[in-house]
Scaffold this active site. Sequence first.
Site, short mmCIF file in Angstrom:
data_model
loop_
_atom_site.label_atom_id
_atom_site.label_comp_id
_atom_site.label_asym_id
_atom_site.label_seq_id
_atom_site.Cartn_x
_atom_site.Cartn_y
_atom_site.Cartn_z
N VAL A 71 -0.58 1.00 -10.28
CA VAL A 71 -0.04 1.54 -11.53
C VAL A 71 1.41 1.12 -11.66
O VAL A 71 2.19 1.23 -10.71
CB VAL A 71 -0.16 3.09 -11.54
CG1 VAL A 71 0.57 3.67 -12.76
CG2 VAL A 71 -1.61 3.53 -11.55
N ALA A 116 6.39 1.53 -9.56
CA ALA A 116 4.96 1.21 -9.44
C ALA A 116 4.43 1.89 -8.17
O ALA A 116 5.21 2.38 -7.35
CB ALA A 116 4.75 -0.29 -9.34
N LYS A 117 3.15 1.94 -8.03
CA LYS A 117 2.53 2.40 -6.78
C LYS A 117 1.11 1.90 -6.74
O LYS A 117 0.49 1.68 -7.80
CB LYS A 117 2.54 3.94 -6.74
CG LYS A 117 2.42 4.52 -5.34
CD LYS A 117 3.66 4.24 -4.54
CE LYS A 117 4.08 5.33 -3.62
NZ LYS A 117 5.49 5.26 -3.29
N GLY A 118 0.60 1.69 -5.55
CA GLY A 118 -0.78 1.25 -5.41
C GLY A 118 -1.46 2.05 -4.33
O GLY A 118 -0.82 2.76 -3.54
N ASP A 157 3.71 1.96 2.30
CA ASP A 157 3.75 3.39 2.01
C ASP A 157 2.85 4.04 3.07
O ASP A 157 2.58 3.41 4.10
CB ASP A 157 3.26 3.64 0.56
CG ASP A 157 3.69 5.01 0.03
OD1 ASP A 157 4.80 5.12 -0.48
OD2 ASP A 157 2.90 5.97 0.13
#
Length: 427
Positions: A71, A116-118, A157
Amino acid sequence: MVLSSQTGVTNEWDSPMFREAVKQFEHVAEVMNLDDNIRERLSVPQRSLIVSFPFRRDAYDTVDTVLGYRVQHLLTMGPTKGGIRYAEDVNLGEVAALAMLMTWKCAIVGLPFGGAKGGVCVNPRELSRSETQRLTRRYTMEIIKFIGPDQDIPAPDMGTNEHTMGWIMDTYSTHVGHAEPGVVTGKPPALGGSVARREATGRGLVSLIPPTAHHLGIKVEGSRVAVHGFGNVGQYAALAASEMGAKVIALADITGAIHNDSGFDIEAVREHVRRTGGVADFPDSDVLEPSMIFELDCDFLIPAAIQGVITEENAPRVKARVILEGANGPTTQKADVILREMDVFIVPDVLANAGGVTASYFEWVQDLQNYFWSESEIVGRLREILNRAFSEVLDISISRKVDLRTACLIKGIRRVESAKLARGVYP
Ligand code: GLU
């Protein structure tokens, strides 16, 4: 129908964590009187990708299909930036919430990125190294059109590390036909990774102990620290805190929690963890009920594992004077209100753990320029950026009579608002 009439009811990202992130944003938007159009625009992510893909297990005939996400919350400020987590319960809403947090975090410390992050829905502890590698390479291929050094730059992360980043870099580079180190940060130094990146989140966090202590009149030397989580963030935070002269009196991870009033030798605990896989059964320690780490009498409590651990249920029993949020979103909003009333000083995630993405920014700049800095340059610039951000948000918090989290978000959202207003709406 305009978005404002849809959000708050239900939307694609709806989940407890996304609702919390939006509620927090809405609260601050109200306090700072944010432009209404921008408020609506920022309350949802700009791009969201959901993928499902197969990967082969070590038992050759077994192929598992898993879900993955990426995202990008905001594309206004530059490329987007944020980690990738591997966890069984990760979902689109969680990733979207964390992407929004990344936007504020980058803006607070002044980095030229949107958030953002996934994530991939998988338990990384159940995978062998070769399975993790195949999963990572396939996930990279699924999101490859979405990422790139000018577009979106992943990082480690929860559940991912420098090996994961190395495989992403290799897969991406193989695909484009040349080495592209700037596509991810948190890589091994041999691939263009930056020295001191791995330690940066934990060390950056602890570099905020002296200014916080100064503000509150706490003596750092001999102060008592409790750390929840002994991964990349918790380990280095514990190490840096004890190097600073504080006593790390309690540690917890998924194997259990340990306590020792005279303070742990962190290197010895790390050695024990390397050998046994966790902090449990460390010699010279009392066993602590893991949830009690949040209720321990101490000066600095560092939640450095997962989100949502300090809740309305345990918040009234918190005895720490300061909470330094190493994890993203460790304190629920209801707990936040309770702790504020109890006068517990919270250094929020968007500032406290921003050392990670700041060092990532340094790594990306070094990769783009093919010019690498010394460790002391990196550590010095990191400390300078975090300390400057801390003093700026402390000023906002004092002048506007708001808590530090609200002050941080005011600073971050204001920066994004200025950029959005300056760019205008296309067409
Ligand atoms: N995953 C880390 C965070 O939540 C680091 C992100 C990055 O370095 O891009 O801040």
